[in-house]
Design an enzyme around this catalytic site. Structure first.
Site, PDB file in Angstrom:
ATOM      1  N   LEU A  17      -1.593  13.652 -67.647  1.00  0.00           N
ATOM      2  CA  LEU A  17      -2.163  13.552 -68.989  1.00  0.00           C
ATOM      3  C   LEU A  17      -1.853  14.787 -69.822  1.00  0.00           C
ATOM      4  O   LEU A  17      -1.821  14.717 -71.048  1.00  0.00           O
ATOM      5  CB  LEU A  17      -3.682  13.359 -68.908  1.00  0.00           C
ATOM      6  CG  LEU A  17      -4.164  12.091 -68.190  1.00  0.00           C
ATOM      7  CD1 LEU A  17      -5.682  12.087 -68.103  1.00  0.00           C
ATOM      8  CD2 LEU A  17      -3.679  10.848 -68.924  1.00  0.00           C
ATOM      9  N   GLY A  18      -1.671  15.936 -69.160  1.00  0.00           N
ATOM     10  CA  GLY A  18      -1.393  17.149 -69.909  1.00  0.00           C
ATOM     11  C   GLY A  18      -1.297  18.351 -68.989  1.00  0.00           C
ATOM     12  O   GLY A  18      -1.553  18.273 -67.791  1.00  0.00           O
ATOM     13  N   GLU A  24      -2.606  21.371 -64.180  1.00  0.00           N
ATOM     14  CA  GLU A  24      -2.104  20.126 -64.732  1.00  0.00           C
ATOM     15  C   GLU A  24      -3.172  19.060 -64.518  1.00  0.00           C
ATOM     16  O   GLU A  24      -3.906  19.092 -63.530  1.00  0.00           O
ATOM     17  CB  GLU A  24      -0.784  19.723 -64.065  1.00  0.00           C
ATOM     18  CG  GLU A  24      -0.864  19.561 -62.551  1.00  0.00           C
ATOM     19  CD  GLU A  24       0.506  19.346 -61.913  1.00  0.00           C
ATOM     20  OE1 GLU A  24       1.483  19.896 -62.438  1.00  0.00           O
ATOM     21  OE2 GLU A  24       0.580  18.621 -60.901  1.00  0.00           O
ATOM     22  N   GLU A  93     -14.722  13.421 -65.646  1.00  0.00           N
ATOM     23  CA  GLU A  93     -14.853  12.182 -66.412  1.00  0.00           C
ATOM     24  C   GLU A  93     -13.554  11.933 -67.178  1.00  0.00           C
ATOM     25  O   GLU A  93     -13.000  12.840 -67.796  1.00  0.00           O
ATOM     26  CB  GLU A  93     -16.028  12.348 -67.377  1.00  0.00           C
ATOM     27  CG  GLU A  93     -16.165  11.282 -68.436  1.00  0.00           C
ATOM     28  CD  GLU A  93     -17.209  11.640 -69.477  1.00  0.00           C
ATOM     29  OE1 GLU A  93     -17.502  10.780 -70.322  1.00  0.00           O
ATOM     30  OE2 GLU A  93     -17.729  12.774 -69.450  1.00  0.00           O
ATOM     31  N   ASP A 138     -12.179  29.468 -74.955  1.00  0.00           N
ATOM     32  CA  ASP A 138     -10.940  28.815 -75.392  1.00  0.00           C
ATOM     33  C   ASP A 138     -11.270  27.592 -76.245  1.00  0.00           C
ATOM     34  O   ASP A 138     -10.707  26.520 -76.051  1.00  0.00           O
ATOM     35  CB  ASP A 138     -10.096  28.421 -74.177  1.00  0.00           C
ATOM     36  CG  ASP A 138      -8.648  28.103 -74.559  1.00  0.00           C
ATOM     37  OD1 ASP A 138      -8.207  28.541 -75.640  1.00  0.00           O
ATOM     38  OD2 ASP A 138      -7.968  27.409 -73.794  1.00  0.00           O
ATOM     39  N   LYS A 140     -10.906  25.229 -79.128  1.00  0.00           N
ATOM     40  CA  LYS A 140      -9.815  24.901 -80.036  1.00  0.00           C
ATOM     41  C   LYS A 140      -9.766  23.382 -80.183  1.00  0.00           C
ATOM     42  O   LYS A 140     -10.370  22.650 -79.385  1.00  0.00           O
ATOM     43  CB  LYS A 140      -8.490  25.436 -79.499  1.00  0.00           C
ATOM     44  CG  LYS A 140      -8.130  24.944 -78.088  1.00  0.00           C
ATOM     45  CD  LYS A 140      -6.875  25.632 -77.586  1.00  0.00           C
ATOM     46  CE  LYS A 140      -6.532  25.176 -76.152  1.00  0.00           C
ATOM     47  NZ  LYS A 140      -5.334  25.876 -75.626  1.00  0.00           N
ATOM     48  N   PRO A 141      -9.065  22.869 -81.202  1.00  0.00           N
ATOM     49  CA  PRO A 141      -9.022  21.408 -81.399  1.00  0.00           C
ATOM     50  C   PRO A 141      -8.501  20.649 -80.188  1.00  0.00           C
ATOM     51  O   PRO A 141      -8.934  19.526 -79.935  1.00  0.00           O
ATOM     52  CB  PRO A 141      -8.088  21.261 -82.609  1.00  0.00           C
ATOM     53  CG  PRO A 141      -8.231  22.543 -83.355  1.00  0.00           C
ATOM     54  CD  PRO A 141      -8.412  23.605 -82.308  1.00  0.00           C
TER      55      PRO A 141
END
Length: 622
Positions: A17-18, A24, A93, A138, A140-141
């Site tokens: 996913l990212g 990761e 989740e 951290d 952030k959007p």
């Protein structure tokens, strides 16, 4: 080391996913609970670094303690065994939605009311984490998601701290990547508190209102410089439709001095709610160009009136002066660090080796200890050891020890606690409590307590289990609960008369009874109706007892009172009740002249149950 496709025989890893600075994130399937989850795995190249390994594990525990509807829930943590060693992971989740970063990049700035609602929910999440002693570091959007049901979810609590506290050069990019949301104190390298998260959330609110962060530069360094030195342009001057009240909230959150910001995320949320409902915030109003023009013209027309703005200007100058002093202190601190580095380099490569005293780092977090030693010019290596008194990831001792004088650049071994020694809990089932304690003590455990639980009669007074359970590993300092059988549990039998069998059994199940038998009995009650139990109602018996349900055959009628009736009248009445049997006429009895040929005796008596094909005995008066 590669990430295995299955973790702990429970989680099937799917698509990535990212990526984060040290991990990761995979979409995964929990095959035990049959649900989708997100699994964060420590990056393979960092898993062998003891500092990252221990910090990731500790931060996973911190994140798991945050149970809040606006925080992505942590379900589980663990370590997967790989050929190269353990690989820690966090099971979270899975949120089906998009981050604020993606939403703003795709749709542009948000309407102010929507932005207020989102950030107000994020304030709640951050305030909860701060109350639990965890600073996000951290915000952030990219770390705030909006789910498919429009729920706000804040992610990655505590992980940024693992990066910021590390001395590894390879992590520099991870810090730079979030420079647009760093607080001034983060940019200067100062210690931070909850107000740093408030500043970062102010940057987020600024960006989702205007489409851009408050500061933009050609490099992360220039952005960090602006966070420390430059005032942000009010959001209303970047994008239309933003009120001066909302400007005030944003700019108070973005105050350079933490003392001038909202002191808690809850305070910021309260002001956002005021603006959302049309009320003025407590934050000081931001002057527009029109306001300034009005003030200037007002001042020109009131010559000779005492000027209150002079005092304000003086206060502002003092504030700026204080800020300048703070900035000079920061510059001096940076120069001091550079001086230490240069001296260390000279001693290592160009001059005579000098002795340096080893600082006392016992009891410190390992990452802090590494920084302290490396700042003195030492090389470091960590050695993990069990310890029953020093918390995990904290320093037990160093080799050479504290205050020893050693050569600059020498290697210092840092003994880091992994917590109390872990041992396997032996199986003590069927032993008595005393023998169980002896066996557990011989395995290294020291603390025990007894708990009783219902059991079979054979296990009365015997051990039926432990917590932690047998063959599980546990710290030798943990209390082992020894569960001793107390025999079958007993309950009082409830009254189930008048119920059909199925309902009666369900009601008995509620009381813990699960074993039943049935006995059909003669009764005038409807067929299939329970008329009693054996043992009877209100009796106290073990819950594993067999309860006999006495069920009506429905083959009887209630015997009427036939006294004084002639046979010609009594027989039709009995036939009408379903009686198909025969009359047993007994000898006449002396009942007086008025009872001649009338019923003077009957069996069964009135009110008794009579089988429909049964024999009825009547005696008549003579």
């Amino acid at each position: 080391m590669t990430t295995p496709p299955h973790l702990s025989d429970r989680y099937e890893l799917g698509d990535i996913l990212g990526f984060g600075g040290m991990s990761e994130v995979h979409l995964a399937r929990d095959i035990r609970l049959h649900r989708d989850v997100a699994v964060k795995v420590l990056r393979a190249d960092l898993a062998r670094d003891p500092s990252f390994y221990l910090r990731f594990r500790r931060e996973a525990q911190n994140a798991a303690a945050l149970n809040h509807p606006s925080i992505v829930a942590v379900y589980d943590t663990g370590e997967a065994e790989t050929s190269a060693g353990p690989l820690p992971y966090i099971v979270m989740e899975y949120v089906d939605g998009a981050t604020l970063r993606d939403i703003v990049h795709t749709d542009g700035p948000m309407p102010p009311q929507q932005a207020i609602e989102i950030v107000a929910d994020a304030c709640q999440a951050l305030n909860f984490s701060h109350q639990n002693g965890i600073i996000h570091r951290d915000v952030k959007p990219a770390n705030i998601m909006i789910s498919a049901t429009n729920a706000v979810k804040v992610m990655d609590f505590g992980i940024a701290r693992a990066i910021a506290d590390s001395t590894s050069v390879t992590q520099t990019a991870a810090v730079i990547g979030t420079a647009q949301y760093l607080s001034p104190e983060q940019a200067r390298g100062d210690s931070v508190d909850a107000r740093s998260d408030v500043y970062s959330l102010g940057c987020v609110l600024y960006e989702i209102l205007t489409g851009e962060p408050p500061f933009i530069g050609d490099s992360p360094v220039s952005v960090a410089y602006q966070h420390v030195r430059e005032d942000p342009i009010p959001p209303s001057q970047r994008h239309e439709g933003i009120s001066v009240d909302l400007d005030a909230v944003v700019l108070k959150a973005l105050a350079k001095n933490p003392e001038n910001r909202y002191q808690t995320a809850a305070e910021m949320r309260a002001d956002l709610i005021r603006v959302h409902s049309g009320q003025p915030p407590e934050a000081p109003k931001v002057l527009t160009d029109a306001d300034r023009s009005c003030l200037l013209s007002s001042g020109a027309g009131n010559f000779g009136v005492p000027r209150t703005d002079a005092l304000s200007r003086q206060s502002l100058d003092e504030t700026e002066s204080d800020g300048s002093i703070g900035r000079w202190v920061a510059v001096v601190a940076v120069l001091a660090v550079l001086t230490i580095a240069i001296v260390a380099a000279f001693n290592t490569f160009g001059g005579n080796t000098r002795d340096v005293q080893v600082p006392d780092v016992r009891g410190q977090v390992s990452a802090d200890a590494i920084s302290a030693l490396q700042n003195r010019g030492f090389k470091t290596r960590t050695l993990q050891k069990p310890d029953s008194t020093i918390p995990p990831d904290h320093v037990i001792s160093t080799e050479p020890g504290a205050n020893a004088s050693v050569g600059a650049g020498d290697e210092i071994t840092i003994n880091v606690s992994t917590g109390p020694e872990q041992r396997e809990v032996p199986d003590v089932s069927s032993l008595n409590y005393t023998d169980a304690v002896k066996k557990l003590t011989s395995s290294g455990f020291k603390s025990f307590k007894q708990a009783n639980s219902p059991s079979t009669p054979e296990l009365l007074g015997k051990v039926i289990g432990t917590n932690p359970s047998a063959n599980q590993t546990s710290a030798i300092t943990n209390v082992i609960t020894i569960i001793v059988g107390s025999g079958p549990e007993t309950k009082q039998i409830p009254d189930v008369t008048g119920q059909i069998v199925e309902i009666a059994q369900k009601n008995l199940n509620v009381y813990g009874f699960t074993k039943f038998s049935q006995a059909s009995v003669d009764s005038p009650r409807p067929t299939g109706e329970v008329i009693g139990t054996n043992p009877p109602k209100d009796a106290t018996v073990p819950v594993d007892s067999v309860i006999e349900l006495q069920v009506s055959k429905g083959n009887q009628f209630v015997m009427p009172d036939l006294s004084g009736m002639f046979w010609a009248d009594a027989e039709p009445r009995l036939r009408a009740l379903g009686w198909t049997g025969v009359l047993d006429k007994g000898p006449d009895v002396d009942a007086g002249g008025s009872q001649h040929n009338r019923v003077a005796y009957q069996n069964p008596p009135a009110g008794a149950g009579v089988n429909r094909d049964g024999i009825i005995t009547l005696k008549f008066g003579q």
